[in-house]
Design a protein around this motif. Structure first.
Motif, PDB file in Angstrom:
ATOM      1  N   LYS A  65       0.774  -1.241   0.000  1.00  0.00           N
ATOM      2  CA  LYS A  65       0.000   0.000   0.000  1.00  0.00           C
ATOM      3  C   LYS A  65       0.803   1.287   0.000  1.00  0.00           C
ATOM      4  O   LYS A  65       0.216   2.360   0.037  1.00  0.00           O
ATOM      5  N   GLU A  66       2.106   1.230  -0.040  1.00  0.00           N
ATOM      6  CA  GLU A  66       2.833   2.494   0.139  1.00  0.00           C
ATOM      7  C   GLU A  66       3.638   2.956  -1.071  1.00  0.00           C
ATOM      8  O   GLU A  66       4.190   4.050  -1.047  1.00  0.00           O
ATOM      9  N   MET A  67       3.716   2.151  -2.128  1.00  0.00           N
ATOM     10  CA  MET A  67       4.634   2.532  -3.204  1.00  0.00           C
ATOM     11  C   MET A  67       4.025   3.532  -4.193  1.00  0.00           C
ATOM     12  O   MET A  67       2.849   3.464  -4.521  1.00  0.00           O
ATOM     13  N   PHE A 112      10.339   7.366  -0.851  1.00  0.00           N
ATOM     14  CA  PHE A 112       8.940   7.744  -1.052  1.00  0.00           C
ATOM     15  C   PHE A 112       8.010   6.619  -0.616  1.00  0.00           C
ATOM     16  O   PHE A 112       8.142   5.487  -1.083  1.00  0.00           O
ATOM     17  N   ARG A 113       7.097   6.941   0.292  1.00  0.00           N
ATOM     18  CA  ARG A 113       6.096   5.946   0.705  1.00  0.00           C
ATOM     19  C   ARG A 113       4.781   6.667   0.918  1.00  0.00           C
ATOM     20  O   ARG A 113       4.729   7.689   1.614  1.00  0.00           O
ATOM     21  N   HIS A 114       3.704   6.112   0.354  1.00  0.00           N
ATOM     22  CA  HIS A 114       2.396   6.731   0.490  1.00  0.00           C
ATOM     23  C   HIS A 114       1.779   6.294   1.816  1.00  0.00           C
ATOM     24  O   HIS A 114       0.966   5.380   1.883  1.00  0.00           O
ATOM     25  N   GLU A 115       2.220   6.970   2.897  1.00  0.00           N
ATOM     26  CA  GLU A 115       1.726   6.661   4.241  1.00  0.00           C
ATOM     27  C   GLU A 115       0.855   7.812   4.703  1.00  0.00           C
ATOM     28  O   GLU A 115       0.797   8.852   4.063  1.00  0.00           O
ATOM     29  N   ARG A 116       0.210   7.650   5.870  1.00  0.00           N
ATOM     30  CA  ARG A 116      -0.565   8.757   6.428  1.00  0.00           C
ATOM     31  C   ARG A 116       0.408   9.731   7.082  1.00  0.00           C
ATOM     32  O   ARG A 116       1.062   9.395   8.059  1.00  0.00           O
ATOM     33  N   GLY A 120       6.990  12.840  12.142  1.00  0.00           N
ATOM     34  CA  GLY A 120       7.972  11.767  11.998  1.00  0.00           C
ATOM     35  C   GLY A 120       7.640  10.748  10.927  1.00  0.00           C
ATOM     36  O   GLY A 120       8.335   9.742  10.769  1.00  0.00           O
ATOM     37  N   ARG A 121       6.534  10.965  10.197  1.00  0.00           N
ATOM     38  CA  ARG A 121       6.151  10.029   9.129  1.00  0.00           C
ATOM     39  C   ARG A 121       5.693  10.847   7.925  1.00  0.00           C
ATOM     40  O   ARG A 121       4.702  11.574   8.011  1.00  0.00           O
ATOM     41  N   TYR A 122       6.418  10.738   6.840  1.00  0.00           N
ATOM     42  CA  TYR A 122       6.146  11.594   5.681  1.00  0.00           C
ATOM     43  C   TYR A 122       6.092  10.743   4.415  1.00  0.00           C
ATOM     44  O   TYR A 122       6.408   9.565   4.439  1.00  0.00           O
TER      45      TYR A 122
HETATM   46 MG    MG Z   1       6.783   1.674   7.809  1.00  0.00          MG
END
Ligand code: MG
Ligand code: ATP
Length: 424
Positions: A65-67, A112-116, A120-122
């Motif tokens: 889910k993050e790429m 690059f990661r499609h996270e919320r 500290g999380r980008y």
């Molecule tokens: Mg992670």
């Protein structure tokens, strides 16, 4: 008025007031890894999607889910790199750096990661990573961990981070453990969340890596990987612990530490802090002896880690450990009129060449003395140099102290660099 275009959510600008801290961190990192004999490697930001699927694993948060994946104009599936290890191995294989060789490598750059997005999380973040290839024994695992401990010391962070350690064993040991774990999870199915239910069959170890606090108790009660370790991995792990003891590095063995990527075996570790809330892992890594072969190279043992630059910057800011002045000018040159403007170009150039560490700004945009003095004041410079037509004709320049209450002086242009060298 045209509508402003804003940055993409989770992708940050780094403003001039923050760059000195980044540069400080980068300098400490470069210096420390160089002192351990590591060399820099750089690879592209975009790779074939297949590279990450095959290495990180299909059933992982990152790949599921993050790429950031897109089709190239010729139809190839490409992905913005979510991490560096796979890229490093790809580059190492491609250029024949790995087989039958020892390599100590490091890299730094955006991931690059499609996270919320949250503190500290980008979605674009930066990792500094390091990989050591070609050594199977636990001394290199220890070296990599000792190097990270040295980094915390250099940054003043040692009291605020702690080391967690585990061994994932061999593939066969994990396969045996997997059966026991699935049996346990099946017994507790009713309490699992959706992700965990799915992963119970596809990749059950991932359940231990859940970020859902509601599952903490189930995870804590699960059978432990350590009971299934093969003899070789168990010996490797106890050797590593002895080496860390000898180096005076404290650690906690955390049996549920499995890491979010599939390629690890034997040693895994994380450095965590309690100062950053939920995003407490600042550095994570481990051994990945199978990855080089899995990506098409000849079997090569390897170990490495990546640390999150933004989390370290946040930590340094939160703890206020470093105070760095924003970069300001040292000398501000104010030419009055065209003849002085033309002559000042060479004067500024000469000062920049001879006073190498000094920042010399030549006023641009003209204006009278009052306007130029205002700019000089704003620049932060300690010294102002005023060049008018008369002074130029006499081969002189006027020096004004901008921050101190000292009388102004007239200096000979011919000896200017030497005279200033003694003052700034
Ligand atoms: Mg992670
Ligand atoms: P987390 O458990 O926090 O999601 P991870 O296991 O996905 O981390 P790794 O892939 O091991 O992280 O990356 C190594 C380090 O990179 C992390 O320990 C963290 O410091 C940093 N990092 C990972 N993802 C992000 C992100 N989205 N934003 C900022 N830093 C990150």
């Amino acid at each position: 008025m045209a509508k402003n275009i804003q940055a993409i959510r989770g992708m940050n600008d780094c403003l001039p007031q923050d760059t000195p801290l980044w540069q400080h961190l980068e300098q400490v990192l470069r210096h420390t890894v160089a002192s351990f004999g590591y060399s820099e490697i750089r690879f592209p930001i975009v790779e074939m999607t297949e590279l990450f699927k095959r290495s990180i694993g299909e059933v992982t948060d990152i790949v599921e889910k993050e790429m950031y994946t897109f089709a190239d104009r010729n139809g190839d599936s490409l992905t913005l790199r979510p991490e560096g290890t796979a890229c490093c191995v790809r580059a190492g294989n491609e250029h024949g750096l790995l087989y039958n060789q020892e390599q100590r490598l490091w890299y730094l750059g955006p991931m690059f990661r499609h996270e919320r997005p949250q503190k500290g999380r980008y979605r674009q973040f930066h990792q500094f990573g390091l990989e050591a290839f070609g050594i199977a024994s636990s001394d290199i695992d220890a070296e990599v961990i000792i190097l990270t401990a040295k980094l915390w010391q250099q940054l003043g962070l040692a009291p605020y981070v702690s080391l967690q350690l585990n061994s994932l064993g061999s593939n066969e040991a994990r396969a045996r453990y997997r059966e026991a774990l699935v049996a346990y999870l099946q017994q507790h199915q009713a309490l699992l969340d959706e992700d965990s239910l799915r992963r119970m069959h596809t990749n059950p170890l991932r359940v231990l890596d859940t970020k859902n606090p509601a599952l903490a108790e189930i995870v804590a009660g699960a059978p432990q990987l350590s009971e299934y370790l093969d003899a070789d991995s168990a010996e490797h792990f106890s050797q590593l612990k002895r080496r860390l003891d000898a180096a005076g590095i404290a650690y906690t063995v955390n049996p549920t530490l499995v890491r979010g990527l599939d390629y690890y075996n034997k040693t895994v570790f994380e450095w965590v802090t309690t100062e950053l809330g939920a995003q407490g892992t600042v550095c994570a890594g481990g051994r990945y002896d199978g990855l080089v072969e899995q990506l098409g190279g000849k079997a090569t043992p390897a170990v490495g880690f990546a640390l999150g630059m933004e989390r370290l910057i946040l930590l340094l800011q939160t703890l206020q450990l470093v105070s760095l002045p924003a970069a300001t000018a040292d000398i501000y040159i104010m030419p009055m009129g065209e003849a002085a403007e033309l002559a000042a170009i060479a004067i500024a150039e000469q000062l920049r060449s001879e006073l190498t560490a000094k920042r010399v700004i030549l006023h641009c945009g003209g204006g009278n003395l009052k306007k130029q003095m205002k700019r000089a004041d704003k620049s932060g410079a300690a010294l102002g140099l005023i060049l008018g037509a008369d002074e130029l004709a006499r081969g002189e320049i006027t020096l004004k102290w901008l921050r101190e209450d000292k009388p102004q002086r007239t200096l000979t242009l011919a000896a200017l660099p030497q005279l200033l060298a003694a003052m700034v």
